[in-house]
Design an enzyme around this catalytic site. Sequence first.
Site, PDB file in Angstrom:
ATOM      1  N   LYS A  40       0.719  -1.318   0.067  1.00  0.00           N
ATOM      2  CA  LYS A  40       0.069   0.179  -0.080  1.00  0.00           C
ATOM      3  C   LYS A  40       0.877   1.237  -0.166  1.00  0.00           C
ATOM      4  CE  LYS A  40      -3.861  -2.147   2.569  1.00  0.00           C
ATOM      5  NZ  LYS A  40      -4.445  -2.492   3.542  1.00  0.00           N
TER       6      LYS A  40
ATOM      7  N   GLN B 166      -4.885  -1.212   9.582  1.00  0.00           N
ATOM      8  CA  GLN B 166      -4.833  -2.740   9.036  1.00  0.00           C
ATOM      9  C   GLN B 166      -5.701  -3.604   9.961  1.00  0.00           C
ATOM     10  OE1 GLN B 166      -3.694  -3.466   6.086  1.00  0.00           O
ATOM     11  NE2 GLN B 166      -4.104  -5.817   6.067  1.00  0.00           N
TER      12      GLN B 166
ATOM     13  N   ASP C 117     -11.311   2.918   4.155  1.00  0.00           N
ATOM     14  CA  ASP C 117     -11.980   1.521   4.203  1.00  0.00           C
ATOM     15  C   ASP C 117     -13.465   1.389   3.951  1.00  0.00           C
ATOM     16  OD1 ASP C 117      -9.884  -0.589   3.966  1.00  0.00           O
ATOM     17  OD2 ASP C 117      -9.566  -0.113   6.094  1.00  0.00           O
TER      18      ASP C 117
END
Length: 300
Positions: free
Chosen positions: A54, A98, A121
Site C-alpha cells: 500500500k 490494518q 476503508d
Amino acid sequence: MSAKIIDGKAFSATVRAKVAGHVARLKAEHGITPGLAVVLVGEDPASQVYVRSKGKMTVEVGMKSVEHKLDVETSEADLLALIKTLNADASIHGILVQLPLPDHLNEDLVINSIDPAKDVDGFHISNVGLLATGQKAMVPCTPLGCLMMLRDHHGSLSGLNAVVVGRSNIVGKPMAQLLLRDSCTVTIAHSRTKDIQDLCRGADILVAAVGRAQMITGDWVKPGATVIDVGINRIDAPEKGEGKTRLVGDVDFASASAVAGAITPVPGGVGPMTIACLLANTVTACCRANNIAEPEGLTA
Ligand code: GUN
C-alpha cells in the site's frame, strides 16, 4: 465455452493512472497533496506485506504516505490517541487501520474512532449506513473494485440476478448493497443457505467471498455468467515441489472458466483492484475535504 478473463492487474493499472492524474491536478491547481496514513499493530506477516505494498503504491501515484507501525502490545488508549491525532491532521485525508487487530483491541471501537470523512476503508458505521441508504459514502475498497470490473464488462447491471456468496462486513454485505444500488436483484448466500448450488446456478453475476479454497465449481455456474472471485487462499502445490504452495480463489478456476462468460483469475483479478480503490478513495476523500469536484468513475 471458454470464459473471457477479466484482467484485474491491467484494470488496476488504469485506475491507478487515473488517480495519479487527479493527484497531479490537485497539486498543480490547488497546492494540495493527498495523504494516506496506514496503521499496523503487531507483526502479522501477511499484514506487513499488504502495508508495504500500500505504501509503495501510494507514493507511486504521487500521494503522501505515512506508516505507523505499533508494537503488538500497544494499548487501546494509545491507538485511539494516534487516530485522534491523524483525524486532526489536515495533511492526512485517508486513515486505514490494518485488520485484523490483536485480540486485546476492540476492532469496532477503533474503526468507529476514525473520522468517517477519512475512513477510506468504508468500515465506519456512518459509512455503512450511508451506503445502505443510498447516500454519498466512503465505499469499501474490495467491493468497489469488483463493481468497477462488473460495470466495465457489462455496462449496465440493471435487472441482472446477482448472488453474493459470503456475508462479511468487509466484502459480502457492502457488495450486495452496491449491486442493489445498480439495480441488480441480489441474494446473499452463506454457510446455512439451502440448495446453494442451485441458487448460484441462477446467477448472472456470481461473487464468491467465502474464504474456502475452490469451493465453487463449474456446476455451480450458469452458462455465460460473470464470476468474480474475491478469495485468496494458499494451498499445497506438490506439483511445484515438496513443501511448495500456490494461491487459489474461492472458485475452482479450471471448471468454472469452462462454463462462465467472464471470470476473474486468482491471482491477478480482484486483489490488485483493492489497493487501486484505496488510492481512489483517498483522492475522493481529499476532494470532498477541500470542496473540490471529485473525479468521475473512481467511486460508486
Ligand atoms: N485486512 C485485510 N483486508 C483489509 C482491508 O481491506 N482493510 C483493512 N483495514 N484491513 C484489511
